[in-house]
Design a protein around this motif. Structure first.
Motif, PDB file in Angstrom:
ATOM      1  N   ALA A 225      23.865  72.433 124.679  1.00 49.85           N
ATOM      2  CA  ALA A 225      23.038  73.257 125.567  1.00 49.85           C
ATOM      3  C   ALA A 225      21.757  72.518 125.952  1.00 49.85           C
ATOM      4  CB  ALA A 225      22.706  74.581 124.885  1.00 49.85           C
ATOM      5  N   GLY A 226      21.167  71.812 124.968  1.00 50.05           N
ATOM      6  CA  GLY A 226      19.958  71.052 125.256  1.00 50.05           C
ATOM      7  C   GLY A 226      20.205  69.941 126.257  1.00 50.05           C
ATOM      8  N   SER A 227      21.396  69.323 126.176  1.00 54.46           N
ATOM      9  CA  SER A 227      21.729  68.264 127.141  1.00 54.46           C
ATOM     10  C   SER A 227      21.809  68.819 128.557  1.00 54.46           C
ATOM     11  CB  SER A 227      23.056  67.602 126.754  1.00 54.46           C
ATOM     12  OG  SER A 227      22.940  66.921 125.531  1.00 54.46           O
ATOM     13  N   LEU A 228      22.407  69.994 128.715  1.00 52.19           N
ATOM     14  CA  LEU A 228      22.499  70.600 130.044  1.00 52.19           C
ATOM     15  C   LEU A 228      21.115  70.968 130.580  1.00 52.19           C
ATOM     16  CD1 LEU A 228      25.640  72.893 129.630  1.00 52.19           C
ATOM     17  CD2 LEU A 228      25.459  70.772 130.938  1.00 52.19           C
ATOM     18  N   VAL A 229      20.268  71.525 129.693  1.00 55.90           N
ATOM     19  CA  VAL A 229      18.897  71.850 130.111  1.00 55.90           C
ATOM     20  C   VAL A 229      18.147  70.568 130.456  1.00 55.90           C
ATOM     21  CG1 VAL A 229      16.688  72.804 129.350  1.00 55.90           C
ATOM     22  CG2 VAL A 229      18.817  73.979 128.784  1.00 55.90           C
TER      23      VAL A 229
ATOM     24  N   ALA B 222       7.413  64.784 124.296  1.00 55.50           N
ATOM     25  CA  ALA B 222       6.991  66.166 124.505  1.00 55.50           C
ATOM     26  C   ALA B 222       8.200  67.094 124.616  1.00 55.50           C
ATOM     27  CB  ALA B 222       6.135  66.264 125.766  1.00 55.50           C
ATOM     28  N   ALA B 223       9.220  66.639 125.368  1.00 55.43           N
ATOM     29  CA  ALA B 223      10.440  67.448 125.508  1.00 55.43           C
ATOM     30  C   ALA B 223      11.157  67.570 124.171  1.00 55.43           C
ATOM     31  CB  ALA B 223      11.351  66.822 126.563  1.00 55.43           C
ATOM     32  N   MET B 224      11.150  66.479 123.381  1.00 55.39           N
ATOM     33  CA  MET B 224      11.805  66.511 122.075  1.00 55.39           C
ATOM     34  C   MET B 224      11.130  67.521 121.150  1.00 55.39           C
ATOM     35  SD  MET B 224      12.630  63.255 119.647  1.00 55.39           S
ATOM     36  CE  MET B 224      13.127  62.332 121.105  1.00 55.39           C
ATOM     37  N   ALA B 225       9.787  67.596 121.213  1.00 55.74           N
ATOM     38  CA  ALA B 225       9.062  68.570 120.401  1.00 55.74           C
ATOM     39  C   ALA B 225       9.439  69.996 120.793  1.00 55.74           C
ATOM     40  CB  ALA B 225       7.556  68.351 120.551  1.00 55.74           C
ATOM     41  N   LEU B 226       9.574  70.253 122.103  1.00 54.69           N
ATOM     42  CA  LEU B 226       9.970  71.589 122.561  1.00 54.69           C
ATOM     43  C   LEU B 226      11.390  71.925 122.119  1.00 54.69           C
ATOM     44  CD1 LEU B 226       8.490  71.564 126.190  1.00 54.69           C
ATOM     45  CD2 LEU B 226       7.626  72.804 124.189  1.00 54.69           C
ATOM     46  N   VAL B 227      12.293  70.945 122.237  1.00 49.33           N
ATOM     47  CA  VAL B 227      13.675  71.180 121.804  1.00 49.33           C
ATOM     48  C   VAL B 227      13.728  71.445 120.305  1.00 49.33           C
ATOM     49  CG1 VAL B 227      15.959  70.130 121.549  1.00 49.33           C
ATOM     50  CG2 VAL B 227      14.695  69.845 123.677  1.00 49.33           C
ATOM     51  N   ALA B 228      12.950  70.672 119.533  1.00 48.31           N
ATOM     52  CA  ALA B 228      12.935  70.861 118.086  1.00 48.31           C
ATOM     53  C   ALA B 228      12.383  72.233 117.714  1.00 48.31           C
ATOM     54  CB  ALA B 228      12.109  69.755 117.436  1.00 48.31           C
ATOM     55  N   LEU B 229      11.313  72.666 118.406  1.00 51.59           N
ATOM     56  CA  LEU B 229      10.744  73.985 118.139  1.00 51.59           C
ATOM     57  C   LEU B 229      11.745  75.084 118.468  1.00 51.59           C
ATOM     58  CD1 LEU B 229       8.302  75.726 117.402  1.00 51.59           C
ATOM     59  CD2 LEU B 229       7.569  75.600 119.791  1.00 51.59           C
ATOM     60  N   ALA B 230      12.393  74.950 119.630  1.00 48.70           N
ATOM     61  CA  ALA B 230      13.395  75.953 120.007  1.00 48.70           C
ATOM     62  C   ALA B 230      14.561  75.953 119.030  1.00 48.70           C
ATOM     63  CB  ALA B 230      13.893  75.664 121.424  1.00 48.70           C
TER      64      ALA B 230
ATOM     65  N   GLY C  46      16.127  66.243 119.010  1.00 47.92           N
ATOM     66  CA  GLY C  46      15.395  67.479 118.781  1.00 47.92           C
ATOM     67  C   GLY C  46      16.202  68.506 118.006  1.00 47.92           C
ATOM     68  N   ALA C  47      17.466  68.700 118.396  1.00 48.66           N
ATOM     69  CA  ALA C  47      18.311  69.677 117.700  1.00 48.66           C
ATOM     70  C   ALA C  47      18.683  69.200 116.308  1.00 48.66           C
ATOM     71  CB  ALA C  47      19.562  69.954 118.528  1.00 48.66           C
ATOM     72  N   ALA C  48      18.804  67.882 116.126  1.00 55.53           N
ATOM     73  CA  ALA C  48      19.211  67.345 114.828  1.00 55.53           C
ATOM     74  C   ALA C  48      18.119  67.504 113.781  1.00 55.53           C
ATOM     75  CB  ALA C  48      19.603  65.879 114.968  1.00 55.53           C
TER      76      ALA C  48
ATOM     77  N   PRO D 296      15.688  59.355 135.890  1.00 53.50           N
ATOM     78  CA  PRO D 296      15.751  60.416 134.875  1.00 53.50           C
ATOM     79  C   PRO D 296      15.314  59.923 133.502  1.00 53.50           C
ATOM     80  CG  PRO D 296      17.954  59.668 135.472  1.00 53.50           C
ATOM     81  CD  PRO D 296      17.012  59.059 136.461  1.00 53.50           C
ATOM     82  N   VAL D 297      14.672  60.827 132.752  1.00 60.59           N
ATOM     83  CA  VAL D 297      14.278  60.506 131.386  1.00 60.59           C
ATOM     84  C   VAL D 297      15.519  60.542 130.490  1.00 60.59           C
ATOM     85  CG1 VAL D 297      11.966  61.432 131.698  1.00 60.59           C
ATOM     86  CG2 VAL D 297      13.772  62.937 130.899  1.00 60.59           C
ATOM     87  N   ASN D 298      15.326  60.183 129.235  1.00 60.69           N
ATOM     88  CA  ASN D 298      16.435  60.123 128.280  1.00 60.69           C
ATOM     89  C   ASN D 298      16.786  61.527 127.792  1.00 60.69           C
ATOM     90  OD1 ASN D 298      18.258  59.531 126.280  1.00 60.69           O
ATOM     91  ND2 ASN D 298      16.858  58.306 125.045  1.00 60.69           N
ATOM     92  N   TRP D 299      17.444  62.301 128.661  1.00 61.86           N
ATOM     93  CA  TRP D 299      17.705  63.706 128.338  1.00 61.86           C
ATOM     94  C   TRP D 299      18.766  63.878 127.257  1.00 61.86           C
ATOM     95  CZ3 TRP D 299      22.707  65.123 129.927  1.00 61.86           C
ATOM     96  CH2 TRP D 299      23.309  64.295 130.876  1.00 61.86           C
ATOM     97  N   ILE D 300      19.668  62.933 127.102  1.00 65.55           N
ATOM     98  CA  ILE D 300      20.677  63.029 126.041  1.00 65.55           C
ATOM     99  C   ILE D 300      20.034  62.789 124.682  1.00 65.55           C
ATOM    100  CG2 ILE D 300      22.763  61.978 125.091  1.00 65.55           C
ATOM    101  CD1 ILE D 300      23.690  61.439 127.914  1.00 65.55           C
ATOM    102  N   GLY D 301      19.223  61.724 124.574  1.00 63.54           N
ATOM    103  CA  GLY D 301      18.553  61.440 123.311  1.00 63.54           C
ATOM    104  C   GLY D 301      17.601  62.540 122.895  1.00 63.54           C
ATOM    105  N   VAL D 302      16.898  63.143 123.866  1.00 64.45           N
ATOM    106  CA  VAL D 302      15.963  64.229 123.577  1.00 64.45           C
ATOM    107  C   VAL D 302      16.692  65.410 122.951  1.00 64.45           C
ATOM    108  CG1 VAL D 302      14.563  66.018 124.687  1.00 64.45           C
ATOM    109  CG2 VAL D 302      14.215  63.612 125.272  1.00 64.45           C
ATOM    110  N   ALA D 303      17.795  65.819 123.561  1.00 64.84           N
ATOM    111  CA  ALA D 303      18.532  66.987 123.059  1.00 64.84           C
ATOM    112  C   ALA D 303      19.132  66.728 121.689  1.00 64.84           C
ATOM    113  CB  ALA D 303      19.628  67.369 124.061  1.00 64.84           C
ATOM    114  N   VAL D 304      19.721  65.551 121.500  1.00 68.95           N
ATOM    115  CA  VAL D 304      20.366  65.229 120.226  1.00 68.95           C
ATOM    116  C   VAL D 304      19.339  65.125 119.104  1.00 68.95           C
ATOM    117  CG1 VAL D 304      21.660  63.454 118.988  1.00 68.95           C
ATOM    118  CG2 VAL D 304      22.349  64.111 121.285  1.00 68.95           C
TER     119      VAL D 304
END
Length: 501
Positions: A437-441, A403-411, A467-469, A457-465
């Motif tokens: 920036a996504g990693s910090l968020v 779900a977080a990855m989808a939000l990061v990708a949309l943003a 989603g943005a990629a 904690p969830v996999n916040w590094i993988g989500v940001a990378v």
């Protein structure tokens, strides 16, 4: 007649459904374009979900462990010191044996002298993290009886010595365990159960190798809770609230600040007190920045060599004090009084070690000490794993991550369209910036989630990378370039066919 009517109704419904589908994807204005877009976009989520389920090359697992370790390194600066004030570690090594005229394995009399010294100093309880397997050890006759006598009527716990022959689950299939005399003398013989890169402790599984088994940390914490007025009878008491600990897994949190007061024991401790993390604002800021640095963050965030979170006492300071120079006997006794003492060994060729995200590779005794510390500090609110989904090792955190990855990708897509970079280089730079920036968020969101739920904690590094990629400026520019090349190729093909005609 009724059968014919039912058949006609069915045929009418079938034709209506076929017409609706045809209209939806072929005839209705705008729907075909939307359907094509959905088919294209569905490939990326399907790829992400497949990677999460099958985890090729351990991509998801690697970024998940990195996210957990990075969070734990940052959180060390604010970890409470309540447990640190209740625990001390006694380390036995080759130097300890040499000073005491012992060889490996040390005699039962050596252990008996050490335990008696700890009792005389006022230790509250003792955990022996030692590889005592059988009675065939050097020393004077009757040493085992003297060790049993030293242990009797005192809260001494012992970790299980595993056999060298065991099945895939870690259960011993042959060989001897800790000698029966000791098993009867100690209050409990729990199993360490530290797993997953020394990150998790199964506290009290109902069936471990066919029977219930306490972990070392929970066995010692039970004893501590029975002595503590603040814990006894509360929701943090395992006897009052067993469901909070039974079949639960503790995720080890770490502290890093040097234990105040330990520097008075020995000159080496005074040197370390000046070099090790001190918890100042500058120290916390430096730890945060070093943790977020790429590539070498694991090395740069480690504390200097020999820094430890819990006070460390060398065994020979107790068993052979005449050989120790510079030791303050009173400070040593004060450090031991009223504390839980974890006794462990670090011998050459017998490597009982595990990784720490703060101190690097540490002897196993420090893992036990930190797990006990977590229970004293957090009680029933210790950091936990997410509940499993029933699909292999997948847990509920995967749903949060998707779900977080989808939000990061949309943003990332919206930002990429808004930026409209003209060159691929600028698009890549913006995408990398979005990942950072996504990693910090993601870190901020994970921290809030940990504090709110107690879940790791969830996999916040993988989500940001990820989603943005998949939806960042670089992908938008590449897609635009590809479309331009496709149109150009179609035009050239059309011109070529026209010329041939």
């Amino acid at each position: 007649m009724p059968l014919r009517g039912a058949k006609g109704t069915f045929e009418t419904a079938r034709r209506a459904w076929q017409g609706f589908i045809a209209c939806l994807f072929l005839q209705c204005t705008g729907w075909r374009r939307l359907g094509d877009r959905l088919l294209k976009l569905s490939f990326v989520p399907a790829l992400i979900v497949s990677a999460a389920v099958f985890n090729p090359l351990d991509i998801s697992g690697s970024s998940g462990r990195t996210s957990l370790d990075a969070y734990r390194r940052i959180a060390t600066s604010v970890y409470p010191d309540k447990g640190q004030k209740k625990i001390v570690v006694v380390q036995i090594d080759d130097t300890s044996l040499a000073v005491n005229g012992e060889s490996y394995p040390p005699s039962f009399d050596f252990y008996a002298r050490l335990i008696q010294k700890l009792k005389d100093a006022g230790a509250e309880s003792i955990l022996l993290d030692l590889m005592i397997i059988d009675r065939n050890r050097p020393g004077e006759p009757g040493g085992l009886d003297r060790l049993v006598s030293a242990i009797a009527d005192f809260p001494v716990f012992m970790t299980v010595a595993r056999s060298s022959q065991q099945d895939d689950s870690g259960c011993a299939t042959a060989g001897r365990q800790n000698v029966e005399d000791l098993r009867l003398a100690v209050k409990g013989e729990p199993h360490p159960l530290i797993r997953d890169g020394a990150s998790h402790v199964d506290l009290f599984p109902d069936s471990y190798c066919g029977s219930p088994r306490l972990s070392a940390a929970l066995a010692v914490y039970n004893e501590y809770c029975g002595r503590s007025e603040a814990c006894q009878g509360s929701r943090n008491d395992p006897l009052v609230n067993p469901d909070a600990f039974r079949n639960m897994t503790l995720t080890i949190e770490w502290g890093r600040v040097w234990p105040a007061g330990a520097e008075a024991v020995h000159p080496d401790h005074r040197r370390l007190a000046a070099e090790c993390p001190d918890g100042s604002l500058l120290d916390k800021a430096g730890n945060f920045l070093r943790t977020l640095m790429p590539f070498e963050s694991g090395v740069l965030s480690n504390a200097p060599a020999d820094c430890r979170y819990h006070p460390v006492i060398r065994a020979e300071w107790l068993t052979a004090p005449e050989s120790a120079t510079g030791v303050d006997g009173k400070a040593l006794a004060d450090l031991l009084a009223g504390r839980i003492v974890v006794v462990g060994a670090m011998f050459s060729g017998v490597q009982d070690v595990g990784p720490s995200p703060v101190f690097g590779i540490v002897p196993g005794m420090f893992l036990h000490a930190m797990a006990i510390d977590n229970l004293i500090v957090r009680g029933a609110g210790f950091m936990k794993e997410w509940s499993k989904l029933g699909l292999g090792d997948l847990d509920l955190s995967v749903l949060v991550e998707l779900a977080a990855m989808a939000l990061v990708a949309l943003a990332a897509r919206r930002i990429g369209i808004w930026l409209a970079p003209r060159t691929l280089l600028s698009a890549v730079a913006w995408t990398l910036l979005l990942m950072a920036a996504g990693s910090l968020v993601g870190l901020a969101f994970s921290t809030w989630l940990v504090w709110l739920t107690g879940l790791e904690p969830v996999n916040w590094i993988g989500v940001a990378v990820a989603g943005a990629a998949v939806a960042g400026p670089a992908r938008i520019v590449l897609a635009k370039r590809f479309e331009e090349l496709r149109v150009l190729e179609a035009q050239e093909k059309s011109q070529s066919n026209g010329g041939n005609a």
